[in-house]
Write an enzyme that holds these catalytic residues in place. Structure first.
Site, short mmCIF file in Angstrom:
data_model
loop_
_atom_site.label_atom_id
_atom_site.label_comp_id
_atom_site.label_asym_id
_atom_site.label_seq_id
_atom_site.Cartn_x
_atom_site.Cartn_y
_atom_site.Cartn_z
N PHE A 411 0.82 -1.22 0.00
CA PHE A 411 0.00 0.00 0.00
C PHE A 411 0.85 1.27 0.00
O PHE A 411 0.50 2.26 0.64
CB PHE A 411 -0.97 0.00 1.19
N CYS A 412 1.97 1.22 -0.74
CA CYS A 412 2.90 2.37 -0.81
C CYS A 412 3.40 2.77 0.57
O CYS A 412 3.69 3.95 0.82
CB CYS A 412 2.23 3.57 -1.50
N ASN A 413 3.48 1.80 1.48
CA ASN A 413 3.96 2.05 2.84
C ASN A 413 4.92 0.92 3.21
O ASN A 413 4.58 0.04 4.00
CB ASN A 413 2.78 2.11 3.81
#
Length: 503
Positions: A411-413
């Site tokens: 999740f782009c994390n």
């Protein structure tokens, strides 16, 4: 503070899958505040009929909000009844548009209860655009520090490249598994360390990975120590009240479509005027200057927010931003917040109560297990009776076939995901020592082959999620009881009306 309920006592698995009514009654007993949000059920029927007409179960509100039909209709009516031109002029159509742009800017401040004497609104293409603008203009130097939490969106992580490019030091504050909450002692120690120059602390009000909410009290604490504070509110604002008269971060970034779905392509940097004034832009563009000269080889920036809005803002969509915010204000963000928490608590408790026949848990939760300081994003993995993780990409395929919109990945994390899965520095450094760039899927396969996880499943609750939605998802989850990782990886379920090409 919201009551912390005993989720497991009211778990879905305590009821037969066919007995939704009994499960719903138990849910309402456990979460009586849910009845305060029944108006949202009526909105679901009138404004979001497409969900039920298409049998869609939407559980990706952290990825993007859903728009109401009336928002689009109101915006279309507005466009149909006005002659609107580029606001960078003084003709009638331009002046009309300028009025509506500034009206939207003013209402953004009003919605977040921010004083116009203290804050400016800079319109950007999205939250990432706001973060890039801040990162490239923040006056980092060799005496500066960029302090950020491991739990951050990649667009916040990316600011480290601007910081390092200007000689600043970069420090990550870890989050602690399994709840992925901030290491408060480590953060306090870093903020208390003597520092000179311009120093920036960046953290999310709510994790887009785990749903964990990090205390807003760190804002004042850091500022008292001489730090500027960047608060990423992209995942927080859709279902929580962000009151900028109660807290005063120096910079806030967000995307409006996360809150109300339409329009996309508009975000904001909401900045306190004094910190905004010390930003040093590395270039100028049309719309950002009073004058520029080729022969005189000079330019002057305009004052305030316009100095940061390169070119022409997305002016025809800005009235839709005001329409969307007024729509949410009419519902009351606290009503949305209560609904999201109630359904989140029930789903978490139900997932944690799921068991295989050998009594081993079916789910590993990646984040807080109760409702204390958390939002409506739920990250988890399914595991088989032996404890092996099920392939989340296959889970996503099966969810697609069932008409369920969820999300898988990191999740782009990456920081939160690495800590959640127990990945080490050596694990991740090896990725960059291969001598060639890897895609996420290649990395995913490498980690799987070594028996390590990398990716999770995320569902997220929002504005018009209903108990029926939550119950339907739990029905889907129970399908993996007693399924082995090998069987799920190879299986092709055929009991759905719509099959994917890969099935």
């Amino acid at each position: 503070m919201h009551t912390i309920y005993n989720n497991e006592a009211y778990a879905y698995s305590n009821y037969p899958t066919s007995d939704r009514e009994a499960a719903e009654q138990a849910f309402l007993q456990a979460y009586p505040a849910f009845v305060t949000s029944t108006a949202l059920d009526e909105l679901r029927k009138s404004e979001y009929t497409r969900l039920d007409q298409q049998n869609q179960l939407y559980l990706d509100y952290t990825g993007g909000g859903l728009y109401a039909v009336s928002q689009v209709q109101q915006h279309l009516e507005f466009l149909s009844n006005h002659v609107l031109g580029n606001p960078h002029s003084h003709n009638p159509s331009s002046l009309a548009m300028t009025y509506h742009v500034e009206h939207a800017r003013t209402y953004v401040l009003e919605y977040f209860n921010a004083s116009p004497a203290e804050y400016e609104v800079v319109f950007t293409p999205n939250a990432s655009g706001a973060l890039k603008l801040l990162g490239e203009a923040y006056p980092f130097d060799h005496e500066s520090r960029y302090l950020l939490t491991a739990d951050n969106h990649n667009s916040v992580n990316g600011i480290r490249e601007f910081a390092r490019g200007k000689g600043a030091s970069v420090t990550y504050i870890p989050v602690i598994a399994p709840e992925l909450r901030l290491d408060a002692a480590a953060l306090r120690a870093e903020l208390d360390s003597p520092a000179s120059g311009n120093n920036l602390l960046a953290y999310p009000a709510q994790s887009n990975f785990s749903g964990a909410q990090h205390s807003l009290e760190w804002i004042a604490y850091a500022q008292a120590k001489g730090w500027d504070v960047l608060l990423d509110a992209a995942a927080f604002a859709p279902s929580n009240r962000l009151d900028l008269s109660a807290i005063h971060p120096d910079f806030v970034t967000l995307s409006f479509y996360k809150i109300f779905g339409y329009p996309t392509g508009v975000g904001a940097l909401i900045a306190r005027k004094q910190p905004l004034a010390k930003l040093k832009r590395p270039w100028f563009a049309g719309g950002t200057i009073t004058i520029a000269s080729v022969k005189g080889d000079g330019f002057f920036f305009v004052d305030g927010s316009a100095a940061f809005e390169d070119g022409t803002v997305n002016y025809l969509n800005l009235p839709a931003v005001e329409i969307g915010l007024r729509y949410i204000a009419g519902i009351n963000i606290d009503t949305i917040h209560e609904r999201v928490l109630c359904l989140t608590g029930w789903i978490i408790g139900s997932l944690l109560a799921l068991r295989h026949s050998n009594k081993r848990p079916m789910v590993i939760l990646r984040g807080p297990a109760n409702l204390e300081q958390r939002g409506g994003s739920i990250a988890f993995n399914f595991c088989d009776p032996a404890g092996e993780l099920l392939n989340d990409r296959r889970i996503e395929e099966l969810a697609n076939e069932a008409g369920i919109s969820l999300r898988t990945g990191c999740f782009c994390n990456p920081g939160a995901g690495e800590i959640a899965h127990g990945l080490t520095v050596s694990d991740m450094r090896a990725v960059f020592d291969t001598g060639r760039p890897l895609s996420f899927m290649e990395l995913y396969e490498v980690m799987q082959s070594s028996g390590k996880g990398l990716s999770a499943i995320r569902i997220s609750i929002g504005l018009v999620t209903t108990f029926a939605d939550a119950y339907r998802f739990l029905q889907f989850a129970t399908r993996f009881r007693d399924q082995t990782a090998a069987a799920v990886g190879a299986a092709r379920f055929t009991d759905h009306a719509h099959q994917s090409d890969a099935a």
